[in-house]
Design an enzyme around this catalytic site. Structure first.
Site, PDB file in Angstrom:
ATOM      1  N   ASP A  56       0.894  -0.819   0.006  1.00  0.00           N
ATOM      2  CA  ASP A  56      -0.242  -0.174  -0.124  1.00  0.00           C
ATOM      3  C   ASP A  56       0.815   1.092  -0.348  1.00  0.00           C
ATOM      4  O   ASP A  56       1.442   1.631   1.012  1.00  0.00           O
ATOM      5  CB  ASP A  56      -0.511  -0.182   1.000  1.00  0.00           C
ATOM      6  CG  ASP A  56      -1.450   1.036   1.238  1.00  0.00           C
ATOM      7  OD1 ASP A  56      -1.775   1.937   0.320  1.00  0.00           O
ATOM      8  OD2 ASP A  56      -2.705   1.289   1.885  1.00  0.00           O
ATOM      9  N   ASP A 110      -2.409   6.219  -5.826  1.00  0.00           N
ATOM     10  CA  ASP A 110      -2.569   5.905  -4.844  1.00  0.00           C
ATOM     11  C   ASP A 110      -2.310   4.086  -5.477  1.00  0.00           C
ATOM     12  O   ASP A 110      -3.616   3.766  -6.023  1.00  0.00           O
ATOM     13  CB  ASP A 110      -4.114   5.847  -4.307  1.00  0.00           C
ATOM     14  CG  ASP A 110      -3.877   5.237  -2.864  1.00  0.00           C
ATOM     15  OD1 ASP A 110      -3.213   4.436  -1.987  1.00  0.00           O
ATOM     16  OD2 ASP A 110      -4.999   4.430  -2.289  1.00  0.00           O
TER      17      ASP A 110
END
Length: 470
Positions: free
Chosen positions: A143, A348
């Site tokens: 992430d 992201d």
């Protein structure tokens, strides 16, 4: 470890080119994708990687194999498009909340909630790492929107079910808890957005919770991290979670690749120079994805870089960049660069669908619909309001979509970044509008698939190149 690959068969795919003239976005060519309708549906059968290129890179230094968490080759089970999109909404809500709370904190004296964080439930891509001595393998979500790496640990007061055996610190000769007096303990708060604490034994404790109700709590610790057999890092700091709850699937935890000092990128900067790259595969299986630390994995000459920006009023982990425009079918849309400048644009890895400012999305939608006027529209689906029914058609002609960034960097998102196909009769434009003018623009992983994406923190730049997967 299985790798997921592309199932999309393009008859031909030509890239739109665009010259940024003082952000005027003068487009010189116009192209489209012609694609078989039968190839648009996601695959349901796992197939092995094709070609020898995959095997050549499998044990390359700093290289981890990467796969889609919910694809046909994943051991973690399948999810419906509806489940994915609902969790994506949670992810986006959490990112936007973190940004707004950080901005409030740095501009006013308002009291903040104790726990801030990102939703991990839509972390779609996983890698396998080793932890401890001897090393225990575990699959974790990676992430770019989080800094702290954490895994589930024994003894578990509360743990969710995971596929790999839960890590037992007592079996590792190199594990130890970090004391409260350590500078790392004070740095922990900025990485998690949560206050730290101390146990009765003066060991540092971490606590992180997420907007979707998920949470992880436990000891802040050190142990040996093994990315590959030749990439071993003693004294890696991470969260050893004994109380964990939420929508993490059956993964062992999370690998934090944000910009904060506690992230894996920062902790390995001496060895890798603060550089990492990835290629996110599609949910099918003709090319292999990877996560690589150090120099770019392949086709480095084709990667074009745009500056990474800093936003002092945002979480330090976020990767900001300058988005200046969008082109559809070779036509530059009438969107001024200032539309994306405030509150800003981030990349992201955990968000699926790119979120655009309302005004920018409206122009993208209307232009895309003009190009697709010969096709039958289908009902809207969740966040998607521009869907088509291709029933009875053999091929369709889809306009290219190119995202433009500062430094004359133009990213063709390809077919996988243009359409999302939740049902057999709904093929939808794979972008969505933000609901608030103060929301961040988020470049999601659907629009990053098959690209080589290179993060260079030392030089403060991020690069994009075509054909990244192997």
């Amino acid at each position: 470890m299985a790798i997921l690959h592309s199932h999309l068969f393009l008859l031909f795919s030509l890239t739109s080119t665009c010259l940024l003239c003082a952000f005027g976005l003068v487009v010189t060519e116009s192209y489209s994708h012609v694609v078989k309708v039968s190839s648009l549906q996601p695959p349901t059968i796992c197939s092995a990687p094709k070609g020898s290129n995959h095997h050549h890179h499998e044990h390359q230094k700093g290289m981890l194999k990467l796969k889609h968490r919910y694809g046909p080759c994943s051991p973690f089970g399948r999810r419906t498009p509806l489940q994915n999109l609902k969790q994506d909404e949670s992810r986006v809500y959490s990112l936007q909340s973190r940004f707004k709370q950080a901005r409030v904190k740095k501009t006013t004296t308002s009291t903040l909630p104790a726990h801030l964080g990102t939703s991990l439930s839509t972390g779609n891509y996983i890698v396998t790492i080793g932890l401890g001595t001897p090393s225990s393998e575990m699959s974790v979500v990676f992430d770019t929107g989080s800094d702290l790496t954490w895994i589930q640990c024994q003894p578990c007061t509360q743990c969710y079910a995971q596929q790999d055996p839960i890590f037992n610190p007592s079996n590792s000769s190199t594990y130890h808890n970090i004391p409260c007096s350590s500078p790392d303990c004070s740095q922990l708060s900025s990485a998690t957005g949560s206050p730290t604490g101390c146990s009765s034994s003066t060991s540092c404790l971490y606590s992180t919770s997420y907007a979707d109700g998920s949470s992880s709590n436990g000891f802040f610790a050190r142990d040996t991290l093994s990315l590959t057999p030749s990439d071993v890092f003693p004294n890696f700091t991470f969260g050893c979670g004994q109380q964990n709850n939420g929508l993490f699937g059956t993964t062992a935890g999370l690998l934090g690749l944000g910009r904060n000092g506690l992230s894996l990128v920062s902790q390995t900067a001496k060895q890798y120079g603060g550089i990492f790259s990835y290629c996110l595969p599609t949910t099918s299986s003709s090319t292999a994805g990877y996560l690589k630390f150090g120099a770019a994995a392949s086709n480095a000459s084709s990667v074009k870089f745009t500056p990474l920006l800093k936003n002092p009023n945002a979480p330090s982990s976020f990767y900001f960049l300058q988005m200046v425009g969008i082109s559809v079918g070779g036509q530059a849309l009438n969107i001024t660069p200032s539309t994306f400048a405030a509150p800003g644009t981030i990349v992201d890895s955990g968000t699926i669908i790119t979120r655009l400012p309302m005004s920018a999305y409206a122009v993208l939608r209307s232009t895309f619909r003009e190009f697709m006027s010969n096709y039958t529209m289908a009902p809207a689906y969740q966040i998607f309001d521009t869907c088509y029914d291709f029933s009875g058609l053999d091929t369709v002609n889809i306009p290219t979509i190119v995202l433009h960034f500062g430094g004359n960097v133009n990213v063709d998102v390809g077919m996988t970044g243009i359409l999302y196909f939740p049902t057999q009769t709904q093929n939808c434009l794979a972008f969505a509008a933000n609901t608030d003018p103060t929301d961040l623009t988020i470049i999601g992983n659907r629009q990053q698939r098959t690209l080589q994406v290179v993060y260079d923190l030392k030089s403060n730049k991020i690069g994009f190149g075509p054909g990244g997967c192997m």
